[in-house]
Motif scaffolding. Structure first.
Motif, PDB file in Angstrom:
ATOM      1  N   THR A 261      13.588 -98.557 -15.425  1.00 27.45           N
ATOM      2  CA  THR A 261      13.894 -98.816 -14.021  1.00 27.45           C
ATOM      3  C   THR A 261      14.342 -97.502 -13.384  1.00 27.45           C
ATOM      4  O   THR A 261      14.739 -96.572 -14.090  1.00 27.45           O
ATOM      5  CB  THR A 261      15.023 -99.857 -13.872  1.00 27.45           C
ATOM      6  OG1 THR A 261      16.266 -99.253 -14.280  1.00 27.45           O
ATOM      7  CG2 THR A 261      14.748-101.090 -14.726  1.00 27.45           C
ATOM      8  N   PRO A 262      14.305 -97.408 -12.052  1.00 29.74           N
ATOM      9  CA  PRO A 262      14.705 -96.159 -11.394  1.00 29.74           C
ATOM     10  C   PRO A 262      16.138 -95.732 -11.682  1.00 29.74           C
ATOM     11  O   PRO A 262      16.471 -94.558 -11.544  1.00 29.74           O
ATOM     12  CB  PRO A 262      14.519 -96.477  -9.906  1.00 29.74           C
ATOM     13  CG  PRO A 262      13.469 -97.531  -9.878  1.00 29.74           C
ATOM     14  CD  PRO A 262      13.725 -98.373 -11.098  1.00 29.74           C
ATOM     15  N   ASP A 263      16.984 -96.683 -12.087  1.00 30.02           N
ATOM     16  CA  ASP A 263      18.394 -96.353 -12.322  1.00 30.02           C
ATOM     17  C   ASP A 263      18.716 -96.055 -13.779  1.00 30.02           C
ATOM     18  O   ASP A 263      19.865 -95.747 -14.107  1.00 30.02           O
ATOM     19  CB  ASP A 263      19.285 -97.507 -11.848  1.00 30.02           C
ATOM     20  CG  ASP A 263      19.151 -97.749 -10.353  1.00 30.02           C
ATOM     21  OD1 ASP A 263      19.021 -96.756  -9.618  1.00 30.02           O
ATOM     22  OD2 ASP A 263      19.162 -98.919  -9.941  1.00 30.02           O
ATOM     23  N   ASP A 264      17.731 -96.130 -14.667  1.00 27.26           N
ATOM     24  CA  ASP A 264      17.988 -95.888 -16.092  1.00 27.26           C
ATOM     25  C   ASP A 264      18.288 -94.419 -16.361  1.00 27.26           C
ATOM     26  O   ASP A 264      17.895 -93.526 -15.601  1.00 27.26           O
ATOM     27  CB  ASP A 264      16.786 -96.316 -16.933  1.00 27.26           C
ATOM     28  CG  ASP A 264      16.728 -97.817 -17.139  1.00 27.26           C
ATOM     29  OD1 ASP A 264      17.787 -98.465 -17.059  1.00 27.26           O
ATOM     30  OD2 ASP A 264      15.630 -98.342 -17.378  1.00 27.26           O
ATOM     31  N   ASP A 265      18.964 -94.179 -17.480  1.00 26.85           N
ATOM     32  CA  ASP A 265      19.245 -92.810 -17.916  1.00 26.85           C
ATOM     33  C   ASP A 265      18.115 -92.308 -18.805  1.00 26.85           C
ATOM     34  O   ASP A 265      17.577 -93.056 -19.634  1.00 26.85           O
ATOM     35  CB  ASP A 265      20.563 -92.756 -18.698  1.00 26.85           C
ATOM     36  CG  ASP A 265      21.764 -93.001 -17.799  1.00 26.85           C
ATOM     37  OD1 ASP A 265      21.773 -92.473 -16.671  1.00 26.85           O
ATOM     38  OD2 ASP A 265      22.686 -93.729 -18.219  1.00 26.85           O
TER      39      ASP A 265
ATOM     40  N   GLU B 290       8.764 -88.921  -7.810  1.00 28.18           N
ATOM     41  CA  GLU B 290       7.823 -89.575  -6.900  1.00 28.18           C
ATOM     42  C   GLU B 290       7.837 -91.087  -7.102  1.00 28.18           C
ATOM     43  O   GLU B 290       7.617 -91.850  -6.154  1.00 28.18           O
ATOM     44  CB  GLU B 290       6.409 -89.047  -7.131  1.00 28.18           C
ATOM     45  CG  GLU B 290       6.183 -87.638  -6.622  1.00 28.18           C
ATOM     46  CD  GLU B 290       4.851 -87.062  -7.063  1.00 28.18           C
ATOM     47  OE1 GLU B 290       4.593 -85.891  -6.779  1.00 28.18           O
ATOM     48  OE2 GLU B 290       4.060 -87.792  -7.714  1.00 28.18           O
ATOM     49  N   ARG B 291       8.088 -91.510  -8.332  1.00 30.09           N
ATOM     50  CA  ARG B 291       8.133 -92.949  -8.641  1.00 30.09           C
ATOM     51  C   ARG B 291       9.484 -93.580  -8.314  1.00 30.09           C
ATOM     52  O   ARG B 291       9.732 -94.727  -8.645  1.00 30.09           O
ATOM     53  CB  ARG B 291       7.798 -93.171 -10.121  1.00 30.09           C
ATOM     54  CG  ARG B 291       6.329 -92.951 -10.477  1.00 30.09           C
ATOM     55  CD  ARG B 291       5.442 -94.019  -9.869  1.00 30.09           C
ATOM     56  NE  ARG B 291       5.857 -95.358 -10.244  1.00 30.09           N
ATOM     57  CZ  ARG B 291       5.394 -96.027 -11.296  1.00 30.09           C
ATOM     58  NH1 ARG B 291       4.475 -95.484 -12.074  1.00 30.09           N
ATOM     59  NH2 ARG B 291       5.820 -97.241 -11.570  1.00 30.09           N
ATOM     60  N   GLY B 292      10.383 -92.812  -7.690  1.00 29.97           N
ATOM     61  CA  GLY B 292      11.645 -93.375  -7.218  1.00 29.97           C
ATOM     62  C   GLY B 292      12.791 -93.282  -8.193  1.00 29.97           C
ATOM     63  O   GLY B 292      13.840 -93.911  -7.996  1.00 29.97           O
ATOM     64  N   PHE B 293      12.641 -92.492  -9.257  1.00 35.64           N
ATOM     65  CA  PHE B 293      13.716 -92.361 -10.241  1.00 35.64           C
ATOM     66  C   PHE B 293      14.948 -91.740  -9.598  1.00 35.64           C
ATOM     67  O   PHE B 293      14.864 -90.720  -8.921  1.00 35.64           O
ATOM     68  CB  PHE B 293      13.247 -91.498 -11.408  1.00 35.64           C
ATOM     69  CG  PHE B 293      14.327 -91.206 -12.416  1.00 35.64           C
ATOM     70  CD1 PHE B 293      14.730 -92.184 -13.300  1.00 35.64           C
ATOM     71  CD2 PHE B 293      14.914 -89.957 -12.472  1.00 35.64           C
ATOM     72  CE1 PHE B 293      15.728 -91.914 -14.232  1.00 35.64           C
ATOM     73  CE2 PHE B 293      15.912 -89.682 -13.393  1.00 35.64           C
ATOM     74  CZ  PHE B 293      16.315 -90.666 -14.280  1.00 35.64           C
TER      75      PHE B 293
ATOM     76  N   ILE C  79      20.891 -94.520 -22.589  1.00 32.10           N
ATOM     77  CA  ILE C  79      19.591 -93.851 -22.446  1.00 32.10           C
ATOM     78  C   ILE C  79      18.483 -94.845 -22.802  1.00 32.10           C
ATOM     79  O   ILE C  79      18.520 -95.492 -23.845  1.00 32.10           O
ATOM     80  CB  ILE C  79      19.507 -92.609 -23.357  1.00 32.10           C
ATOM     81  CG1 ILE C  79      20.330 -91.455 -22.745  1.00 32.10           C
ATOM     82  CG2 ILE C  79      18.052 -92.159 -23.561  1.00 32.10           C
ATOM     83  CD1 ILE C  79      20.462 -90.246 -23.640  1.00 32.10           C
ATOM     84  N   ARG C  80      17.504 -94.982 -21.904  1.00 31.24           N
ATOM     85  CA  ARG C  80      16.418 -95.938 -22.128  1.00 31.24           C
ATOM     86  C   ARG C  80      15.050 -95.267 -22.253  1.00 31.24           C
ATOM     87  O   ARG C  80      14.071 -95.923 -22.576  1.00 31.24           O
ATOM     88  CB  ARG C  80      16.382 -96.957 -20.974  1.00 31.24           C
ATOM     89  CG  ARG C  80      17.545 -97.933 -21.027  1.00 31.24           C
ATOM     90  CD  ARG C  80      17.446 -98.843 -22.254  1.00 31.24           C
ATOM     91  NE  ARG C  80      18.649 -99.627 -22.458  1.00 31.24           N
ATOM     92  CZ  ARG C  80      19.599 -99.312 -23.321  1.00 31.24           C
ATOM     93  NH1 ARG C  80      19.494 -98.216 -24.049  1.00 31.24           N
ATOM     94  NH2 ARG C  80      20.663-100.077 -23.468  1.00 31.24           N
ATOM     95  N   GLY C  81      14.987 -93.969 -21.979  1.00 32.62           N
ATOM     96  CA  GLY C  81      13.715 -93.269 -22.105  1.00 32.62           C
ATOM     97  C   GLY C  81      13.927 -91.855 -22.587  1.00 32.62           C
ATOM     98  O   GLY C  81      14.912 -91.206 -22.209  1.00 32.62           O
ATOM     99  N   ILE C  82      13.022 -91.387 -23.449  1.00 32.55           N
ATOM    100  CA  ILE C  82      13.086 -90.008 -23.932  1.00 32.55           C
ATOM    101  C   ILE C  82      11.714 -89.373 -23.760  1.00 32.55           C
ATOM    102  O   ILE C  82      10.692 -89.931 -24.171  1.00 32.55           O
ATOM    103  CB  ILE C  82      13.505 -89.934 -25.417  1.00 32.55           C
ATOM    104  CG1 ILE C  82      14.897 -90.553 -25.624  1.00 32.55           C
ATOM    105  CG2 ILE C  82      13.496 -88.478 -25.898  1.00 32.55           C
ATOM    106  CD1 ILE C  82      15.368 -90.556 -27.075  1.00 32.55           C
ATOM    107  N   TYR C  83      11.706 -88.208 -23.135  1.00 26.73           N
ATOM    108  CA  TYR C  83      10.477 -87.426 -23.002  1.00 26.73           C
ATOM    109  C   TYR C  83      10.580 -86.235 -23.936  1.00 26.73           C
ATOM    110  O   TYR C  83      11.450 -85.382 -23.782  1.00 26.73           O
ATOM    111  CB  TYR C  83      10.299 -86.960 -21.557  1.00 26.73           C
ATOM    112  CG  TYR C  83       9.138 -86.019 -21.355  1.00 26.73           C
ATOM    113  CD1 TYR C  83       7.906 -86.241 -21.963  1.00 26.73           C
ATOM    114  CD2 TYR C  83       9.269 -84.900 -20.532  1.00 26.73           C
ATOM    115  CE1 TYR C  83       6.844 -85.376 -21.765  1.00 26.73           C
ATOM    116  CE2 TYR C  83       8.203 -84.042 -20.321  1.00 26.73           C
ATOM    117  CZ  TYR C  83       6.996 -84.277 -20.948  1.00 26.73           C
ATOM    118  OH  TYR C  83       5.945 -83.426 -20.764  1.00 26.73           O
ATOM    119  N   MET C  84       9.691 -86.190 -24.931  1.00 23.96           N
ATOM    120  CA  MET C  84       9.676 -85.095 -25.899  1.00 23.96           C
ATOM    121  C   MET C  84       8.549 -84.130 -25.527  1.00 23.96           C
ATOM    122  O   MET C  84       7.385 -84.364 -25.849  1.00 23.96           O
ATOM    123  CB  MET C  84       9.458 -85.644 -27.309  1.00 23.96           C
ATOM    124  CG  MET C  84      10.588 -86.478 -27.854  1.00 23.96           C
ATOM    125  SD  MET C  84      12.096 -85.524 -28.127  1.00 23.96           S
ATOM    126  CE  MET C  84      11.619 -84.511 -29.524  1.00 23.96           C
TER     127      MET C  84
END
Length: 209
Positions: free
Chosen positions: A88-92, A118-121, A151-156
Protein backbone atom coordinates in the motif's frame (compact mmCIF):
# COMPACT_ATOMS: atom_id res chain seq x y z
CA UNK A 1 43.00 -12.30 -22.10
CA UNK A 2 41.05 -11.91 -18.85
CA UNK A 3 41.87 -9.62 -15.94
CA UNK A 4 39.64 -9.92 -12.88
CA UNK A 5 39.48 -7.30 -10.13
CA UNK A 6 39.54 -8.64 -6.59
CA UNK A 7 38.28 -5.36 -5.10
CA UNK A 8 36.14 -2.37 -6.09
CA UNK A 9 39.11 -0.01 -5.73
CA UNK A 10 39.49 2.27 -8.77
CA UNK A 11 43.28 1.96 -8.68
CA UNK A 12 42.99 -1.79 -9.18
CA UNK A 13 40.72 -1.34 -12.21
CA UNK A 14 43.24 1.07 -13.76
CA UNK A 15 46.03 -1.38 -12.97
CA UNK A 16 44.13 -4.20 -14.71
CA UNK A 17 43.57 -2.00 -17.75
CA UNK A 18 47.29 -1.32 -17.87
CA UNK A 19 47.98 -5.06 -17.69
CA UNK A 20 45.75 -5.60 -20.73
CA UNK A 21 47.59 -2.86 -22.62
CA UNK A 22 50.90 -4.52 -21.72
CA UNK A 23 49.49 -7.74 -23.22
CA UNK A 24 49.09 -5.87 -26.51
CA UNK A 25 45.28 -6.02 -26.73
CA UNK A 26 43.48 -3.86 -29.29
CA UNK A 27 40.03 -4.08 -27.72
CA UNK A 28 38.70 -4.25 -24.16
CA UNK A 29 35.25 -5.19 -22.83
CA UNK A 30 34.94 -4.08 -19.22
CA UNK A 31 32.65 -3.75 -16.22
CA UNK A 32 33.86 -1.33 -13.54
CA UNK A 33 32.66 1.22 -11.02
CA UNK A 34 31.92 4.74 -12.22
CA UNK A 35 35.04 6.60 -11.11
CA UNK A 36 36.88 9.52 -12.70
CA UNK A 37 40.27 7.78 -12.65
CA UNK A 38 38.88 4.79 -14.58
CA UNK A 39 37.08 7.05 -17.06
CA UNK A 40 40.26 9.09 -17.57
CA UNK A 41 42.28 5.95 -18.32
CA UNK A 42 39.66 4.63 -20.76
CA UNK A 43 39.66 7.98 -22.56
CA UNK A 44 43.44 7.76 -22.85
CA UNK A 45 43.19 4.25 -24.29
CA UNK A 46 40.60 5.43 -26.82
CA UNK A 47 43.01 8.11 -28.01
CA UNK A 48 45.65 5.39 -28.42
CA UNK A 49 43.33 3.50 -30.76
CA UNK A 50 42.24 0.80 -28.32
CA UNK A 51 38.50 0.15 -28.60
CA UNK A 52 36.74 -0.07 -25.23
CA UNK A 53 33.20 -1.36 -24.67
CA UNK A 54 31.53 -1.11 -21.27
CA UNK A 55 29.01 -3.78 -20.31
CA UNK A 56 26.52 -4.28 -17.48
CA UNK A 57 27.36 -0.88 -15.97
CA UNK A 58 28.58 2.25 -17.75
CA UNK A 59 31.09 5.04 -17.08
CA UNK A 60 29.91 8.67 -16.96
CA UNK A 61 31.50 11.01 -19.50
CA UNK A 62 33.48 8.19 -21.07
CA UNK A 63 34.69 8.05 -24.69
CA UNK A 64 34.11 4.29 -24.86
CA UNK A 65 32.90 2.82 -28.14
CA UNK A 66 29.51 1.88 -26.65
CA UNK A 67 27.69 0.49 -23.62
CA UNK A 68 25.99 -2.89 -23.77
CA UNK A 69 23.47 -3.67 -21.06
CA UNK A 70 20.05 -3.00 -19.66
CA UNK A 71 18.18 0.25 -19.86
CA UNK A 72 18.97 0.57 -16.17
CA UNK A 73 16.51 3.33 -15.27
CA UNK A 74 13.72 1.40 -16.97
CA UNK A 75 14.63 -1.84 -15.18
CA UNK A 76 14.42 0.07 -11.88
CA UNK A 77 11.02 1.43 -12.93
CA UNK A 78 9.84 -2.11 -13.70
CA UNK A 79 10.94 -3.16 -10.21
CA UNK A 80 9.04 -0.23 -8.72
CA UNK A 81 5.90 -1.09 -10.68
CA UNK A 82 6.04 -4.74 -9.58
CA UNK A 83 6.55 -3.93 -5.91
CA UNK A 84 3.84 -1.25 -6.00
CA UNK A 85 1.31 -3.98 -6.83
CA UNK A 86 2.03 -5.75 -3.53
CA UNK A 87 2.20 -2.90 -1.04
CA UNK A 88 0.00 0.00 0.00
CA UNK A 89 1.19 3.61 -0.42
CA UNK A 90 1.71 3.88 3.35
CA UNK A 91 3.84 0.74 3.79
CA UNK A 92 7.49 0.88 4.79
CA UNK A 93 10.12 -0.15 2.23
CA UNK A 94 13.74 -1.25 2.37
CA UNK A 95 15.96 -0.49 -0.62
CA UNK A 96 19.31 -2.29 -0.83
CA UNK A 97 21.90 -1.29 -3.40
CA UNK A 98 25.34 -2.80 -3.77
CA UNK A 99 27.64 0.15 -4.27
CA UNK A 100 26.47 3.66 -5.21
CA UNK A 101 29.71 4.15 -7.13
CA UNK A 102 28.44 1.69 -9.75
CA UNK A 103 26.45 3.46 -12.43
CA UNK A 104 24.07 0.48 -12.72
CA UNK A 105 23.07 0.56 -9.05
CA UNK A 106 22.46 4.32 -9.04
CA UNK A 107 20.33 4.25 -12.17
CA UNK A 108 18.25 1.29 -10.99
CA UNK A 109 17.60 3.14 -7.74
CA UNK A 110 16.62 6.29 -9.66
CA UNK A 111 14.11 4.41 -11.81
CA UNK A 112 12.66 2.54 -8.85
CA UNK A 113 12.09 5.67 -6.78
CA UNK A 114 10.61 7.52 -9.76
CA UNK A 115 8.03 4.79 -10.30
CA UNK A 116 6.93 4.13 -6.73
CA UNK A 117 6.38 7.85 -6.14
CA UNK A 118 4.43 8.08 -9.39
CA UNK A 119 2.28 5.27 -7.98
CA UNK A 120 1.49 7.39 -4.91
CA UNK A 121 3.94 5.89 -2.41
CA UNK A 122 4.24 8.06 0.67
CA UNK A 123 5.45 5.58 3.29
CA UNK A 124 8.85 5.53 4.89
CA UNK A 125 11.86 3.90 3.29
CA UNK A 126 15.30 2.88 4.45
CA UNK A 127 18.25 2.67 2.10
CA UNK A 128 21.27 0.47 2.77
CA UNK A 129 24.45 -0.33 0.87
CA UNK A 130 25.61 -3.94 0.94
CA UNK A 131 28.60 -3.87 -1.44
CA UNK A 132 27.37 -7.18 -2.88
CA UNK A 133 28.61 -9.00 0.21
CA UNK A 134 26.50 -11.86 1.59
CA UNK A 135 27.36 -11.35 5.28
CA UNK A 136 26.93 -7.58 5.11
CA UNK A 137 23.61 -7.96 3.30
CA UNK A 138 22.33 -10.38 5.92
CA UNK A 139 23.44 -8.13 8.77
CA UNK A 140 22.09 -4.87 7.34
CA UNK A 141 18.74 -6.33 6.25
CA UNK A 142 18.24 -7.91 9.66
CA UNK A 143 19.16 -4.68 11.45
CA UNK A 144 16.76 -2.72 9.23
CA UNK A 145 13.88 -5.07 10.02
CA UNK A 146 14.67 -4.88 13.72
CA UNK A 147 14.49 -1.07 13.52
CA UNK A 148 11.34 -1.04 11.36
CA UNK A 149 9.40 -4.30 11.95
CA UNK A 150 6.59 -3.19 9.63
CA UNK A 151 8.70 -3.31 6.44
CA UNK A 152 6.48 -4.91 3.78
CA UNK A 153 8.63 -4.60 0.67
CA UNK A 154 12.32 -4.98 -0.15
CA UNK A 155 13.98 -3.90 -3.38
CA UNK A 156 17.32 -5.64 -3.91
CA UNK A 157 19.21 -3.67 -6.58
CA UNK A 158 22.34 -5.76 -6.05
CA UNK A 159 23.67 -9.32 -6.13
CA UNK A 160 23.36 -10.38 -2.48
CA UNK A 161 19.77 -11.58 -2.67
CA UNK A 162 20.45 -14.77 -0.70
CA UNK A 163 21.69 -12.79 2.31
CA UNK A 164 18.54 -10.67 2.24
CA UNK A 165 16.22 -13.67 1.97
CA UNK A 166 17.93 -15.52 4.80
CA UNK A 167 17.64 -12.47 7.07
CA UNK A 168 13.91 -12.25 6.30
CA UNK A 169 13.55 -16.00 6.87
CA UNK A 170 15.38 -15.88 10.22
CA UNK A 171 13.15 -13.03 11.36
CA UNK A 172 10.11 -15.24 10.67
CA UNK A 173 8.79 -12.94 7.92
CA UNK A 174 8.98 -15.17 4.85
CA UNK A 175 5.83 -14.62 2.80
CA UNK A 176 5.01 -11.43 4.69
CA UNK A 177 7.68 -9.26 3.05
CA UNK A 178 7.63 -8.95 -0.74
CA UNK A 179 11.03 -8.95 -2.45
CA UNK A 180 11.96 -7.84 -5.96
CA UNK A 181 15.50 -8.36 -7.23
CA UNK A 182 17.63 -8.30 -10.37
CA UNK A 183 19.39 -11.05 -12.36
CA UNK A 184 18.32 -14.64 -12.90
CA UNK A 185 21.06 -16.66 -11.23
CA UNK A 186 20.91 -20.21 -9.88
CA UNK A 187 20.24 -18.85 -6.40
CA UNK A 188 17.48 -16.43 -7.47
CA UNK A 189 15.90 -19.20 -9.54
CA UNK A 190 15.68 -21.39 -6.42
CA UNK A 191 14.27 -18.50 -4.37
CA UNK A 192 11.62 -17.82 -7.00
CA UNK A 193 10.58 -21.47 -6.92
CA UNK A 194 10.42 -21.47 -3.13
CA UNK A 195 8.34 -18.27 -3.19
CA UNK A 196 10.83 -16.36 -1.04
CA UNK A 197 11.29 -13.69 -3.69
CA UNK A 198 8.39 -12.47 -5.78
CA UNK A 199 10.13 -11.29 -8.94
CA UNK A 200 13.58 -10.97 -10.45
CA UNK A 201 14.39 -8.87 -13.52
CA UNK A 202 16.84 -10.69 -15.76
CA UNK A 203 19.33 -9.01 -18.05
CA UNK A 204 21.06 -11.98 -19.72
CA UNK A 205 24.73 -11.41 -18.91
CA UNK A 206 25.71 -14.10 -21.43
CA UNK A 207 24.11 -12.26 -24.33
CA UNK A 208 25.67 -8.98 -23.22
CA UNK A 209 29.10 -10.60 -23.48
Amino acid sequence: VVQKCETDLPDESVERLNCLVDEGVKGIAMCAKDHISITRRVNELTKQGIAVVTMNTDLTGCDRLCFIGQDLVRSGRVAGELLAKYITPDDDLLIAIGNPEFNAHRLRLQGFCERIYERGFNGGHLQIETYNDYALSYQKVREAIERVPDIRGIYMANHSVTGCVEAVRDMGLSGKVHIVSHDLTDSTRRLLKSGEIDFTIAQNIYRQS
